[in-house]
Design an enzyme around this catalytic site. Structure first.
Site, short mmCIF file in Angstrom:
data_model
loop_
_atom_site.label_atom_id
_atom_site.label_comp_id
_atom_site.label_asym_id
_atom_site.label_seq_id
_atom_site.Cartn_x
_atom_site.Cartn_y
_atom_site.Cartn_z
CD GLU A 35 19.40 -38.41 -37.64
OE1 GLU A 35 20.08 -37.68 -36.90
OE2 GLU A 35 18.45 -39.11 -37.22
CB ALA A 37 15.18 -40.23 -37.76
N GLY A 40 18.68 -33.10 -39.32
CA GLY A 40 18.14 -31.89 -38.66
C GLY A 40 17.65 -32.14 -37.25
CB CYS A 43 15.75 -28.05 -33.52
SG CYS A 43 15.38 -26.33 -33.86
CG HIS A 449 6.20 7.13 -28.07
ND1 HIS A 449 5.69 6.46 -26.98
CD2 HIS A 449 5.15 7.73 -28.69
CE1 HIS A 449 4.38 6.66 -26.93
NE2 HIS A 449 4.03 7.42 -27.96
C1 LIG Z 1 8.01 -30.35 -28.99
C2 LIG Z 1 9.34 -29.70 -28.76
C3 LIG Z 1 9.44 -28.32 -28.86
C4 LIG Z 1 10.66 -27.70 -28.66
N1 LIG Z 1 10.73 -26.33 -28.74
C5 LIG Z 1 11.92 -25.71 -28.53
C6 LIG Z 1 12.03 -24.30 -28.64
O1 LIG Z 1 11.07 -23.60 -28.94
N2 LIG Z 1 13.24 -23.73 -28.44
C7 LIG Z 1 14.34 -24.48 -28.11
O2 LIG Z 1 15.42 -23.91 -27.94
N3 LIG Z 1 14.26 -25.82 -27.98
C8 LIG Z 1 13.09 -26.45 -28.19
N4 LIG Z 1 13.02 -27.82 -28.08
C9 LIG Z 1 14.23 -28.57 -27.70
C10 LIG Z 1 15.15 -28.71 -28.90
O3 LIG Z 1 14.46 -29.31 -29.97
C11 LIG Z 1 16.40 -29.54 -28.54
O4 LIG Z 1 16.93 -29.05 -27.35
C12 LIG Z 1 17.43 -29.38 -29.62
O5 LIG Z 1 16.93 -29.86 -30.84
C13 LIG Z 1 18.77 -30.03 -29.28
O6 LIG Z 1 18.90 -31.25 -29.83
P1 LIG Z 1 20.29 -32.02 -29.93
O7 LIG Z 1 21.28 -31.25 -30.72
O8 LIG Z 1 20.67 -32.48 -28.60
O9 LIG Z 1 19.88 -33.29 -30.77
P2 LIG Z 1 18.60 -33.58 -31.63
O10 LIG Z 1 18.20 -32.40 -32.42
O11 LIG Z 1 17.59 -34.19 -30.73
O12 LIG Z 1 19.15 -34.65 -32.66
C14 LIG Z 1 19.53 -35.92 -32.28
C15 LIG Z 1 19.56 -36.78 -33.54
O13 LIG Z 1 20.25 -37.98 -33.25
C16 LIG Z 1 19.61 -39.04 -33.96
N5 LIG Z 1 19.99 -40.29 -33.30
C17 LIG Z 1 19.68 -40.67 -32.04
N6 LIG Z 1 20.27 -41.86 -31.76
C18 LIG Z 1 20.94 -42.22 -32.87
C19 LIG Z 1 21.74 -43.35 -33.20
N7 LIG Z 1 22.00 -44.30 -32.31
N8 LIG Z 1 22.27 -43.42 -34.45
C20 LIG Z 1 22.04 -42.43 -35.37
N9 LIG Z 1 21.31 -41.34 -35.10
C21 LIG Z 1 20.77 -41.23 -33.86
C22 LIG Z 1 18.13 -38.69 -33.85
O14 LIG Z 1 17.39 -39.32 -34.86
C23 LIG Z 1 18.17 -37.17 -34.01
O15 LIG Z 1 18.00 -36.80 -35.36
C24 LIG Z 1 11.80 -28.47 -28.32
C25 LIG Z 1 11.71 -29.86 -28.22
C26 LIG Z 1 10.49 -30.47 -28.44
C27 LIG Z 1 10.40 -31.97 -28.33
#
Ligand SMILES: Cc1cc2nc3c(=O)[nH]c(=O)nc-3n(C[C@H](O)[C@H](O)[C@H](O)COP(=O)(O)OP(=O)(O)OC[C@H]3O[C@@H](n4cnc5c(N)ncnc54)[C@H](O)[C@@H]3O)c2cc1C
Length: 466
Positions: A35, A37, A40, A43, A449
């Site tokens: 990771e 950053a 988690g 999300c 209800h």
């Molecule tokens: C403002 C906002 C509100 C949202 N609200 C909702 C909601 O209410 N309900 C809902 O279902 N969804 C919501 N979402 C969407 C949801 O957050 C994402 O769909 C969900 O987190 C899926 O993410 P993911 O598993 O694809 O990866 P992510 O959770 O995006 O994680 C990807 C990780 O990979 C890391 N990374 C990237 N490139 C590299 C690399 N080259 N090397 C090492 N690490 C890397 C990043 O730092 C990050 O930590 C929201 C999104 C945003 C932006």
């Protein structure tokens, strides 16, 4: 020479990567999770959790402000203490991150967590830049890409130089913006718009489309827009930002091309919420032969495997709807494919429930009316206004409607619930859809209800008349 070898390398601590790391480790595989950053992903750190935590504060502010409609007159001074609101959010995030960290390593001895940017140097080989001067090479039998997305910034002259905010940065702004301009009328723009309006900002939402939330039925878009307008949010639609500038006093000045000609909007803060782009451009995919689409999203099959055998992509990075619950379900698809016997889950055929956390909220599942029409699917619809539900009359929350579509076999095809507890009601309908229930099987249910779900009795009664 590699610094590490492992069975499974997971790039990105997102909503799929974390549970997958644990499942693979529990199955006896050695796992490295990288990771760059915070653990988690979006999300936890800058998506669902922080936004819904801040929204809870904004909702409370609104309730205090409107308490007299229910006969309550709060005494004393009413103020939004933004640093305290943000500190509450930060405390929750810190606790959640710590518990995630503990649940990965050292709890699972087979998991190693590395911090740094990962980039492929070959199909199953990745370099991790752990510090400025230290990079490690990892060779893995299988690789799982869960790198998510980041804010996509449109090319508008002047924008890059203005120091605009993304949804991530705005989460940490310690003051209530005097006038927040939001570029983008998608669900994130609407949620932020109402949230900051309720904190006390003047809010203007700008979108190129004819209406907000373009993919929803017209009546859904109109209901949400009207509710937000009633709270004082200004919408400028069919408007394209032509240029952005920052005045000496720090104000943002946007020139918009609208149907009525050029219009200028000025505000104290500018949020760009015009969409997301995949984190694949810095991933060294060119060294792997992994195929992406024209926007950079990784192409996968129904088991989420890329065209390179043994390399999978999970979550937002493979395109399609971007939600935490879908990313988590991607974990289940891959887990079952790799670790379990029996029927395979597919990422291509699954229900897509989602919510917009405005007030009134939107809960959506299955077909919309527009989709049913476009796909020439035979349907009947029952649509009832929220105000006729007994519970609405007691709480005074009367905005919105419930709309449920059924097919010729009387089974539910889809629903749009606009109003209080929209996500919960939508989920009840989702369960009925999963059980393939005919609406008549629900029609004579004894519902307590006066819960909100009693409204379903009215939905079915109206449907029976058609
Ligand atoms: C403002 C906002 C509100 C949202 N609200 C909702 C909601 O209410 N309900 C809902 O279902 N969804 C919501 N979402 C969407 C949801 O957050 C994402 O769909 C969900 O987190 C899926 O993410 P993911 O598993 O694809 O990866 P992510 O959770 O995006 O994680 C990807 C990780 O990979 C890391 N990374 C990237 N490139 C590299 C690399 N080259 N090397 C090492 N690490 C890397 C990043 O730092 C990050 O930590 C929201 C999104 C945003 C932006």
């Amino acid at each position: 020479m590699s610094d590490y070898t492992c069975d499974a390398l997971i790039i990105g601590s997102g909503q799929a990567g974390n549970p997958l790391a644990k499942a693979l480790a529990e199955a006896g595989r050695t796992v490295i999770l990288v990771e760059e950053a915070q653990l988690g992903g979006s999300c936890l750190n800058y998506g669902c959790v922080p936004t819904k935590t801040l929204l809870a504060s904004a909702t409370r502010a609104h309730e205090v402000r409107t308490a007299d409609t229910l006969g309550i007159r709060p005494s004393g001074e009413f103020a939004v203490d933004m640093p305290a609101v943000i500190a509450r959010k930060d405390a929750l995030l810190a606790k959640s991150r710590q518990s995630l960290r503990d649940s990965l390593a050292p709890e699972h001895q087979n998991i190693t967590v590395l911090h740094g940017h990962a980039a492929f140097t070959g199909p199953k080989q990745v370099q991790v830049q752990e510090t400025k001067t230290r990079a490690s090479i990892i060779v893995a039998k299988q690789v799982f890409i869960n790198t998510g997305t980041r804010a996509a910034v449109p090319e508008v002259p002047g924008l890059a130089e203005t120091g605009f905010l993304t949804t991530t940065e705005l989460l940490d702004v310690q003051e209530v913006p005097a006038h927040l301009i939001i570029l983008g009328g998608g669900y994130i723009g609407l949620e932020y718009g109402q949230m900051y309006r309720r904190f006390g900002s003047q809010v203007t939402i700008i979108d190129t489309g004819e209406q907000v939330l373009e993919r929803e039925d017209d009546d859904v878009c109109q209901a949400l827009q009207e509710a937000l307008e009633q709270e004082g949010i200004e919408f400028i639609l069919q408007a394209k930002a032509q240029s952005v500038a920052r005045t000496a006093g720090g104000q943002y000045s946007l020139a918009l091309a609208t149907q009525q000609g050029t219009r200028h909007v000025h505000g104290s803060h500018l949020l760009v919420a015009t969409g997301r782009q995949p984190n694949t451009d810095q991933l060294g995919l060119e060294t792997t032969g992994i195929k992406t689409d024209e926007k950079g999203y990784i192409q996968v099959n129904s088991q989420l495997e890329t065209n390179v055998k043994g390399v999978f992509a999970l979550g937002d990075v493979h395109g399609g709807p971007q939600f935490t619950h879908l990313s988590y379900d991607d974990f289940r698809v891959v887990r079952d494919y790799l670790l379990h016997q029996g029927p395979r889950r597919s990422a291509k055929q699954r229900p897509l429930p989602y919510c917009v956390f405005t007030d009134p909220a939107l809960g959506r599942i299955g077909l919309s009316e527009t989709q049913a029409k476009d796909q020439k699917i035979d349907y009947r619809v029952s649509k009832i206004p929220v105000r006729i539900i007994s519970r609405a009359q007691q709480t005074g929350e009367s905005a919105g409607f419930w709309k449920v579509l059924v097919g010729p076999d009387d089974r539910i095809l889809g629903a749009a619930i606009v109003g209080p507890e929209a996500g919960e009601i939508m989920t009840m309908l989702q369960i009925a859809m999963a059980g393939r229930l005919r609406y008549q099987q629900l029609q004579n249910m004894v519902i307590a209800h006066p819960v909100w779900a009693e409204g379903l009795n009215v939905v079915w009664r109206e449907l029976a008349k058609k």
